[in-house]
Design a protein around this motif. Structure first.
Motif, short mmCIF file in Angstrom:
data_model
loop_
_atom_site.label_atom_id
_atom_site.label_comp_id
_atom_site.label_asym_id
_atom_site.label_seq_id
_atom_site.Cartn_x
_atom_site.Cartn_y
_atom_site.Cartn_z
N GLN A 1 0.84 -1.20 0.00
CA GLN A 1 0.00 0.00 0.00
C GLN A 1 0.87 1.25 0.00
O GLN A 1 0.61 2.21 -0.74
CB GLN A 1 -0.93 -0.01 1.21
N SER A 2 1.91 1.24 0.81
CA SER A 2 2.83 2.38 0.86
C SER A 2 3.53 2.57 -0.48
O SER A 2 3.69 3.70 -0.96
CB SER A 2 3.86 2.17 1.98
N SER A 3 3.94 1.46 -1.10
CA SER A 3 4.59 1.54 -2.41
C SER A 3 3.64 2.14 -3.43
O SER A 3 4.04 2.98 -4.25
CB SER A 3 5.04 0.15 -2.87
N GLY A 4 2.37 1.71 -3.40
CA GLY A 4 1.39 2.25 -4.33
C GLY A 4 1.21 3.75 -4.15
O GLY A 4 1.09 4.49 -5.14
N MET A 5 1.21 4.21 -2.91
CA MET A 5 1.10 5.65 -2.67
C MET A 5 2.30 6.38 -3.23
O MET A 5 2.17 7.44 -3.86
CB MET A 5 0.95 5.92 -1.17
N LEU A 6 3.49 5.82 -3.02
CA LEU A 6 4.71 6.47 -3.54
C LEU A 6 4.68 6.52 -5.06
O LEU A 6 5.03 7.54 -5.67
CB LEU A 6 5.95 5.72 -3.07
N GLN A 7 4.26 5.43 -5.69
CA GLN A 7 4.17 5.42 -7.15
C GLN A 7 3.25 6.52 -7.64
O GLN A 7 3.56 7.23 -8.60
CB GLN A 7 3.67 4.05 -7.62
N TYR A 8 2.12 6.66 -6.96
CA TYR A 8 1.15 7.67 -7.39
C TYR A 8 1.66 9.09 -7.16
O TYR A 8 1.47 9.97 -8.00
CB TYR A 8 -0.17 7.46 -6.65
#
Length: 205
Positions: A131-138
């Protein structure tokens, strides 16, 4: 339900305009230093569960960016049927034509440390990490768009994991999550359909 919110918010404007851009070129209007600065700010300020800060990013520019897509192409050549490889090669060349690529990783040593420290949540930490990685990607995707760059998100992991780790001498605990090639937009985003918000949001007062 009401239509799009009319707002002067720079943030929401950037969110609205971020799109998947496959047509990208090398000639960008901002410096590499500025690109790196954006990514550093995103990595520093994107939230993570228990403030774990497990996200890792690798920025590939110039020849290093080209090398990524060259090695990805050769790995795929070994597994894609010869009579079907032309479209795959065209896709790889499209990514290679961009200005750079951001590689997103999650440090499994951090995740495993949290699992040991908080055993009651052991099964949750891998999901929270993603989830944290997805936020960073976005955040990075939107920040690049806000600077006039186009980007798209790819997932050639785990096929390329070992070669990426070997080529750039990365720690074995870094797990590759996604790849984001970016550059000057050379073609607009495709049409996008939106499902009715009434089916996706419930409000209780």
């Amino acid at each position: 339900m009401a239509g799009a919110v009319e707002t002067g918010s720079d943030f929401l404007s950037a969110v609205r305009h971020r799109r998947t851009i496959y047509g990208i070129g090398q000639d960008v209007a901002i410096s590499d230093d500025r690109i790196v600065q954006l990514i550093e700010e995103a990595v520093k300020h994107t939230p993570s569960a228990f403030n774990s800060q497990s996200a890792r990013a690798v920025v590939l520019l110039g020849q290093q960016h080209h090398q990524l897509w060259d090695l990805t192409k050769e790995i795929l050549r070994a597994i894609v049927k010869a009579d079907q490889f032309a479209s795959t090669e065209q896709k790889m060349n499209g990514f290679r034509n961009g200005h750079g690529t951001v590689l997103f990783f999650e440090d499994q040593q951090v995740v495993e440390g949290l699992q040991s420290s908080f055993p009651s949540y052991k099964d949750n930490f891998p999901g929270w990490s993603l989830q944290s990685s997805g936020m960073l990607q976005y955040v990075i995707w939107t920040a690049l768009e806000n600077e006039g760059l186009g980007a798209n998100l790819q997932h050639y992991n785990p096929l390329i994991d070992d070669k990426v780790r070997e080529t750039w001498k990365l720690p074995p605990s870094w797990k590759l999550i996604a790849q984001m090639p970016f550059g000057k937009p050379t073609a607009p985003a495709g049409d996008k359909e939106f499902k009715p918000l009434e089916e996706r949001i419930k409000v209780f007062k």
